[in-house]
Design an enzyme around this catalytic site. Structure first.
Site, mmCIF file in Angstrom:
data_model
loop_
_atom_site.group_PDB
_atom_site.id
_atom_site.type_symbol
_atom_site.label_atom_id
_atom_site.label_comp_id
_atom_site.label_asym_id
_atom_site.label_seq_id
_atom_site.Cartn_x
_atom_site.Cartn_y
_atom_site.Cartn_z
ATOM 1 C CG ASP A 116 22.073 -44.630 30.769
ATOM 2 O OD1 ASP A 116 21.397 -44.175 29.813
ATOM 3 O OD2 ASP A 116 22.490 -43.940 31.709
ATOM 4 C CB ALA A 117 21.771 -51.344 31.262
ATOM 5 C CE1 TYR A 163 23.834 -45.091 22.570
ATOM 6 C CE2 TYR A 163 25.780 -45.592 23.887
ATOM 7 C CZ TYR A 163 25.195 -44.968 22.800
ATOM 8 O OH TYR A 163 25.970 -44.237 21.944
ATOM 9 C CD GLU A 187 20.430 -18.819 19.325
ATOM 10 O OE1 GLU A 187 19.530 -19.157 18.549
ATOM 11 O OE2 GLU A 187 21.634 -18.914 19.049
ATOM 12 C CE LYS A 232 27.664 -14.757 24.060
ATOM 13 N NZ LYS A 232 28.693 -15.654 24.548
ATOM 14 N NE ARG A 276 34.669 -16.730 17.918
ATOM 15 C CZ ARG A 276 35.543 -15.774 18.184
ATOM 16 N NH1 ARG A 276 36.564 -16.022 18.956
ATOM 17 N NH2 ARG A 276 35.409 -14.580 17.653
ATOM 18 C CE LYS A 317 28.449 -11.838 26.826
ATOM 19 N NZ LYS A 317 29.730 -11.631 27.475
ATOM 20 C CB CYS A 364 44.087 -19.110 67.967
ATOM 21 S SG CYS A 364 44.718 -18.186 69.362
#
Length: 784
Positions: A34-35, A37, A114, A116, A137, A315, A427
DNA sequence: GATCCTCGAGTTCA
DNA sequence: CTCGAGGATC
């Protein structure tokens, strides 16, 4: 070699950065840290700043986001973004496949399957290989132009890789937030008082709809492509699976879980496979999608209204649902803890209907800011217990106010108070509060305490409400007639027809059984008895430790609190709590009553020899937690004074001659001034003497094959319960712990073991299955 | 004082 | 199971 021109260096940096993105997001093989990059990105940024004329929209620097747009423009989808039909059962999937087989008159069908993703569907438009527009969408026909926000997502290529792409290409896919990033983001938000996201899906949707792309840029969003829209000036392969492969080649991330499968059996197997893997995936999914793989078949099947006939979403049972919170109520627990919970309109989540969910405590309510009438999101994930994860702010009715903890106990009216720095409100009614009395009796009777079979919540509630039983000892006075009387009064109160009458004669069997169960419970162990008393901070394992170390109820009853600290894992807080309990005459009376009514503790024995190690004056002085009296000072005092009595009799200056600095000596003297402290010291000294007398010198250490090993049991066992297995392992010297950590030596994983097994694998801890456990127990003489 | 681990307490539905 | 907090350890 001539130095590269700025334009060439810019092009080179852009290529490197996009390449790193591609490897990271599409190939899932990070190529540079990352560094590194960030360093490249900064270098590019500086160059572009120096040469503004060379900045282009597809430069990686442009991903960080630009100034806010006023609002989103509308985008009309050239080809509508369709919805999918849903299947919730295997039968519906079979129907789906049969419909296709009938229409196409084909014996075998090949599908692309695939996961969802639970995210946000979007459409990306590329012209001549460059990303030009992206849209949500929306209603399928028209969406919102979120191009600037989508540019900030590194997984979305700004320019296409490879060759052969159509002049105009629309790619459809899902923007989502990986779970780990979602957790990290929320953790950060919680720490810094930021807004907490309800779930990854809402996080993704909310992030994409930010008007300021700079905010979107900070959200950890990712993307998977799953299809195409308009294609002009070029061609795509004629099967779905090949199209996905092609998209991947052009630089789009495609789920590695996509597979080509055959027939209904293949689909259902895929469904189960993904379902099993679901909890371990890096992202949330709400099902799987099946698409007829070949283009000819797709074209022949066509569409019904706005959904293709050649695809369907299968689903999983929903793990999250929205519902309306009707009110926030509170519950009073055994210790007086007042916990808020949500009463909701019934909703189906994870296979059951849920109407209530805990809100944990007042802080949690404040953090979520849930209010009466709010629409809330309820989750019931791998764990079983429903939980309110967030509020849908757009649906909040007008005029609501933040929830507040009541000031008085709803049951007994006592004040509700909170200890400084604690999360729970309590209480203050203690045992005058019927709710606390009731809960403490339920606890006493519970399986892990006195184990009175059949005496559950309902009976205790009735017995307590009708004032037949007020204290635990009252249970041992009950007669069959008392129980029948209770039943009669309950029927009368509720207006129910007594079963006793219906049967035509008096049904007494249940009452006899219950009395018998109560009688059986009289024979018990010290650890169960101590646990059953329901002393704050004294749970199962502390009760067990006390039983093992002291071995005798009568001894424990008269010990002053500092001595309890001699037991490992008991510190000041727990010791004080126990001491406080024993100091109340009412509690001592209750113990006497129980013993008088026939409760017998069967495992009394002398204290453990290991106790001797800490039984000296210096340790006692440390345990008393006297201000400014540290270990060193305590040692000095102990060597200068032979006994507690000598300390009590000594004038202040003697502490100084003992070697104490004056502030320590004064603090100790001041502490002794308090009559209660002096008495505590005196009692503790006496108790110390007694313990030294009764505690055997010899430390008898039983040796077992698992001595010193920490074992964790997880998952279900077939041959015995987890508790039984735990007992057997303990008998062989093991310490059975509840959670896996670095200190764990061994994990026994039964059926359907979950996160603990995963953690054990991660830490490289030895793992046994049930067969190995049984073989081991067999070998060491305690088989099932 | 920070950090890691473990324990205690509360919790839902069928 | 999850959270909060107590205990042990450095």
């Amino acid at each position: 070699m001539t130095p590269p021109t700025p334009a060439a260096r810019i092009a080179d940096l852009r290529r490197q950065l996009e390449d790193a993105n591609y490897r990271y997001h599409v190939l899932d093989e990070p190529s540079i840290p990352d560094a590194e990059y960030d360093r490249l990105l900064r270098a590019l940024d500086e160059l572009e700043a120096a040469h503004p004329d060379l900045v282009t929209a597809d430069s990686p620097t442009q991903r960080v986001g630009n100034a806010p747009a006023g609002k989103f423009a509308e985008v009309r989808h050239a080809i509508p973004m369709l919805s999918l039909g849903n299947a919730f059962s295997d039968e519906e999937v079979q129907d789906f496949v049969r419909r296709i087989a009938d229409k196409l008159k084909r014996p075998s069908l090949r599908f692309s399957a695939e996961p969802k993703l639970d995210g946000l569907a979007i459409s990306l438009r590329y012209e001549n290989g460059a990303f030009v527009q992206g849209a949500t969408r929306g209603d399928g026909a028209t969406g919102e132009d979120v191009t600037l926000n989508l540019r900030t997502i590194k997984a979305i290529p700004l320019t296409l890789r490879g060759t052969g792409w159509p002049a105009v290409l629309e790619v459809r896919g899902e923007v989502y937030m990986p779970r780990a990033d979602f957790e990290k983001y929320n953790e950060h938000a919680r720490k810094h008082g930021g807004k907490v996201l309800a779930n990854p899906r809402n996080g993704a949707a909310g992030s994409l709809r930010q008007l300021d792309p700079r905010i979107t840029a900070q959200r950890p969003l990712a993307f998977f492509a799953y299809g195409t829209g308009l294609v002009e000036g070029g061609e795509l392969p004629d099967s779905h699976s090949a199209t996905l492969k092609q998209l991947r080649g052009w630089g789009f991330p495609v789920s590695s879980l996509s597979e080509v499968v055959d027939g209904v059996d293949g689909l259902l197997a895929y469904y189960r496979r993904i379902g099993d893997a679901r909890d371990g995936l890096a992202f949330d999914i709400d099902g799987v999608v099946y698409k007829l793989d070949d283009g000819d078949g797709q074209r022949e099947m066509g569409f019904v209204s706005r959904a293709p006939r050649w695809a369907i979403a299968h689903k999983f049972p929903a793990q999250e649902q929205m519902t309306v919170l009707e009110s926030i109520e509170v519950n009073v627990g055994r210790t007086g803890a007042v916990t808020p919970w949500a009463l909701m309109q019934p909703v189906h989540v994870g296979g059951v209907t849920v109407t209530r969910a805990t809100l944990h405590n007042a802080d949690q309510v404040a953090r979520l800011d849930v209010r009466n009438g709010d629409t809330v999101i309820v989750r019931r994930a791998g764990d079983v217990i429903p939980e309110v994860v967030g509020v849908v702010p757009e649906r909040r009715p007008a005029g609501t106010v933040p929830w507040q903890m009541p000031t008085q106990c709803p049951v007994c009216g006592s004040e509700i108070v909170r200890e400084e720095g604690e999360a729970v409100w309590r209480c203050s009614g203690e045992l005058t509060c019927p709710a606390q009395r009731k809960e403490s009796i339920i606890h006493f009777a519970s399986r892990r305490a006195m184990d009175i079979e059949g005496l559950g919540e309902r009976f205790v509630e009735d017995l307590s409400d009708l004032d037949i039983v007020q204290h635990v000892a009252d249970l041992y006075r009950l007669t069959v007639d008392d129980l029948l009387e209770m039943k009669r009064r309950v029927d009368e109160r509720d207006g129910t027809t007594p079963e006793t009458v219906k049967a035509g004669k008096v049904a007494t069997k249940w009452a006899e059984n219950l009395i018998e169960a109560i009688d059986r419970s009289r024979q018990t162990t010290l650890e169960r008895f101590l646990f059953g008393l329901g002393i704050q901070h004294v749970g199962e394992s502390t009760a067990k430790a006390l039983a093992v170390w002291f071995g005798d109820l009568q001894l424990i009853r008269r010990l002053p609190w500092p001595l309890f600290k001699r037991v490992p894992d008991i510190g000041g807080e727990v010791a004080r709590s126990l001491g406080h309990f024993l100091d109340q005459p009412g509690n001592q009376q209750a113990i006497d009553d129980l013993l008088a009514r026939g409760v017998v503790i069967g495992d009394t024995h002398p204290p453990s020899g290991k106790l001797r190690a800490g039984l000296d004056l210096a340790t006692l002085l440390v345990d008393l937690e006297i201000p400014k009296v540290t270990r060193v000072r305590a040692e000095q005092l102990a060597s200068a004074f032979p006994s507690v009595q000598a300390l009590l009799d000594a004038p202040v200056h003697n502490f100084v001659t003992a070697g104490l600095p004056s502030d320590s000596a004064n603090a100790f003297a001041a502490w002794l001034e308090d009559e209660a402290n002096a008495q505590l010291l005196s009692r503790s000294g006496a108790a110390l003497e007694t313990l030294l007398e009764v505690t055997p010198e010899d430390v008898a250490t039983a040796t077992g094959p698992l001595d010193g090993k920490t074992v964790v049991l997880t998952g279900g066992l077939a041959a015995m319960s987890r508790d039984e297995a735990g007992e057997k392992l303990e008998a062989l010297g093991a310490k059975v712990a509840g959670s896996v950590s670095k200190k764990t030596h061994l994990v026994v994983a039964g059926e359907a073991a979950g996160s603990k097994l995963a953690k054990a694998q991660e830490l490289g801890i030895e793992i046994w299955d049930e067969a190995q456990l049984l073989a081991f127990l067999e070998k060491h003489g305690s088989g099932a």
